[in-house]
Motif scaffolding. Structure first.
Motif, PDB file in Angstrom:
ATOM      1  N   ASP A 221      29.844  72.094  30.837  1.00 12.84           N
ATOM      2  CA  ASP A 221      29.360  71.007  31.703  1.00 12.84           C
ATOM      3  C   ASP A 221      30.461  69.982  31.930  1.00 12.84           C
ATOM      4  O   ASP A 221      30.642  69.471  33.022  1.00 12.84           O
TER       5      ASP A 221
ATOM      6  N   PRO B 169      21.405  72.796  24.668  1.00 14.01           N
ATOM      7  CA  PRO B 169      21.878  72.390  25.995  1.00 14.01           C
ATOM      8  C   PRO B 169      20.831  71.603  26.770  1.00 14.01           C
ATOM      9  O   PRO B 169      19.635  71.887  26.679  1.00 14.01           O
ATOM     10  N   ARG B 170      21.299  70.601  27.505  1.00 19.78           N
ATOM     11  CA  ARG B 170      20.490  69.727  28.374  1.00 19.78           C
ATOM     12  C   ARG B 170      19.754  68.625  27.633  1.00 19.78           C
ATOM     13  O   ARG B 170      18.957  67.924  28.225  1.00 19.78           O
TER      14      ARG B 170
ATOM     15  N   TYR C 223      25.683  75.245  21.442  1.00 19.87           N
ATOM     16  CA  TYR C 223      25.457  73.918  22.047  1.00 19.87           C
ATOM     17  C   TYR C 223      26.780  73.329  22.529  1.00 19.87           C
ATOM     18  O   TYR C 223      26.899  72.875  23.662  1.00 19.87           O
TER      19      TYR C 223
ATOM     20  N   SER D 149      28.197  74.981  25.646  1.00 18.88           N
ATOM     21  CA  SER D 149      27.504  74.541  26.872  1.00 18.88           C
ATOM     22  C   SER D 149      27.955  73.151  27.285  1.00 18.88           C
ATOM     23  O   SER D 149      28.100  72.851  28.475  1.00 18.88           O
ATOM     24  N   VAL D 150      28.199  72.282  26.298  1.00 18.15           N
ATOM     25  CA  VAL D 150      28.646  70.902  26.587  1.00 18.15           C
ATOM     26  C   VAL D 150      30.041  70.937  27.210  1.00 18.15           C
ATOM     27  O   VAL D 150      30.315  70.242  28.198  1.00 18.15           O
TER      28      VAL D 150
END
Length: 318
Positions: free
Chosen positions: A312, A179-180, A305, A308-309
């Motif tokens: 967002d 993430p990020r 991952y 989390s995407v």
């Protein structure tokens, strides 16, 4: 409770580290000029103080180090784009090496009581050395200003530690994902580019046959490794590979990721890029001796991952 400095704490790895430190109850100060990172990555917590500032401002950094008397320092701030370092070699050098040496020099001159300083280097220092897996004592062959500065700063950090009795350590990150990760970054990991293609129904450009391999490590495993290295008294005046010790081909990754997302990835094959390294993975015996075992398989990491995407993405649409 410790007082911790994280340079580059608004970036991908830095901000995940700040989250972890806050969870651990530490007081964290972040210095980041937001050239690569995002202010929104930094947790809003009374335990976090953020300075939007360049680490190349020696006066500012010296005042901060003298005033705060940090217990632990993580040096993550860098121009992380290899292409950028080729285009702007001296500017890269000022950020990736000189600024870090100045921090060490300030600690030395003022005998600051830092418990440990950790510098984040990169597998890029191995360059095209064909030896596999990459050991910490493998031949170094840095091919770009980015890799040269990373290796030189590693040596400064380790040798300052030995010469002036400062507890220092360095790590070489392999292919970190999670993430990020910023897909807009020119140095973006291939996984963030694939993720972006899944998210936006775009075509992924695959260079070569897809059989090139890398050692991908999920961000949570990286944080575990950093915690181990930072808290283990044996891990001092040395460098550690931070990776899983396994190699995965790009084709395998695409297959696994399609399972996670539940849809095929549109792929366009392009001629392999000249100079691209075909295979890379780490020997992690040294890190394992400290008690490190990666907890995330590629499938588990990609699943977290992608979750989390999606979160967002839904947040952006609200």
């Amino acid at each position: 409770m410790s007082k911790v400095l994280v340079t580059g704490g608004a970036g991908f790895i830095g901000s995940n580290l700040v989250d972890q430190l806050v969870q651990d109850g530490d007081e964290v100060i972040v210095v980041d000029d937001l050239s690569m990172g995002l202010a929104s990555n930094i947790p809003s917590s009374p335990k976090v103080t953020f300075y939007e500032h360049s680490i190349t401002d020696h006066g500012f950094m010296k005042d901060l180090l003298l005033k705060e008397q940090f217990d632990y320092i993580y040096l993550l701030a860098a121009i992380a784009s290899v292409a950028d370092s080729v285009a702007r070699p001296y500017e890269t050098h000022q950020i990736n090496q000189e600024a870090n040496v100045f921090i060490l020099e300030t600690i030395r001159q003022n005998k600051l009581p830092v418990k440990k300083v950790l510098f984040t280097s990169s597998a890029a220092v191995y360059g095209n050395n064909p030896e596999l897996p990459k050991h910490e004592d493998s031949t170094i062959d840095p091919l770009t200003p980015y890799a040269i500065d990373k290796f030189a700063t590693e040596r400064f950090v380790i040798d300052y530690g030995k010469l002036y009795n400062i507890s220092t350590v360095a790590v070489r990150f392999f292919n970190v994902y999670g993430p990020r990760q910023n897909p807009k970054s020119p140095y973006s990991g291939v996984l963030s580019l694939i993720t972006q293609c899944f998210k936006n129904n775009q075509v992924f450009s695959l260079f070569g046959d897809g059989e090139q391999t890398r050692d991908f490590i999920f961000i949570q495993d990286v944080l575990s490794a950093l915690h181990l290295i930072m808290t283990n008294n044996q891990a001092v005046h040395d460098v550690y590979n931070v990776a899983t010790g396994k190699q995965s081909s790009l084709r395998t990754i695409i297959t696994d990721y399609q399972k996670v997302v539940g849809q095929p990835l549109q792929v366009k094959t392009i001629t392999a890029r000249a100079g691209d390294i075909k295979h890379s993975y780490a020997d992690i015996a040294k890190l394992s001796q400290l008690g490190f075992t990666p907890q995330y398989t590629l499938l588990n990491g990609l699943t977290d991952y992608w979750i989390s995407v999606k979160e967002d993405f839904l947040g952006e649409q609200e």
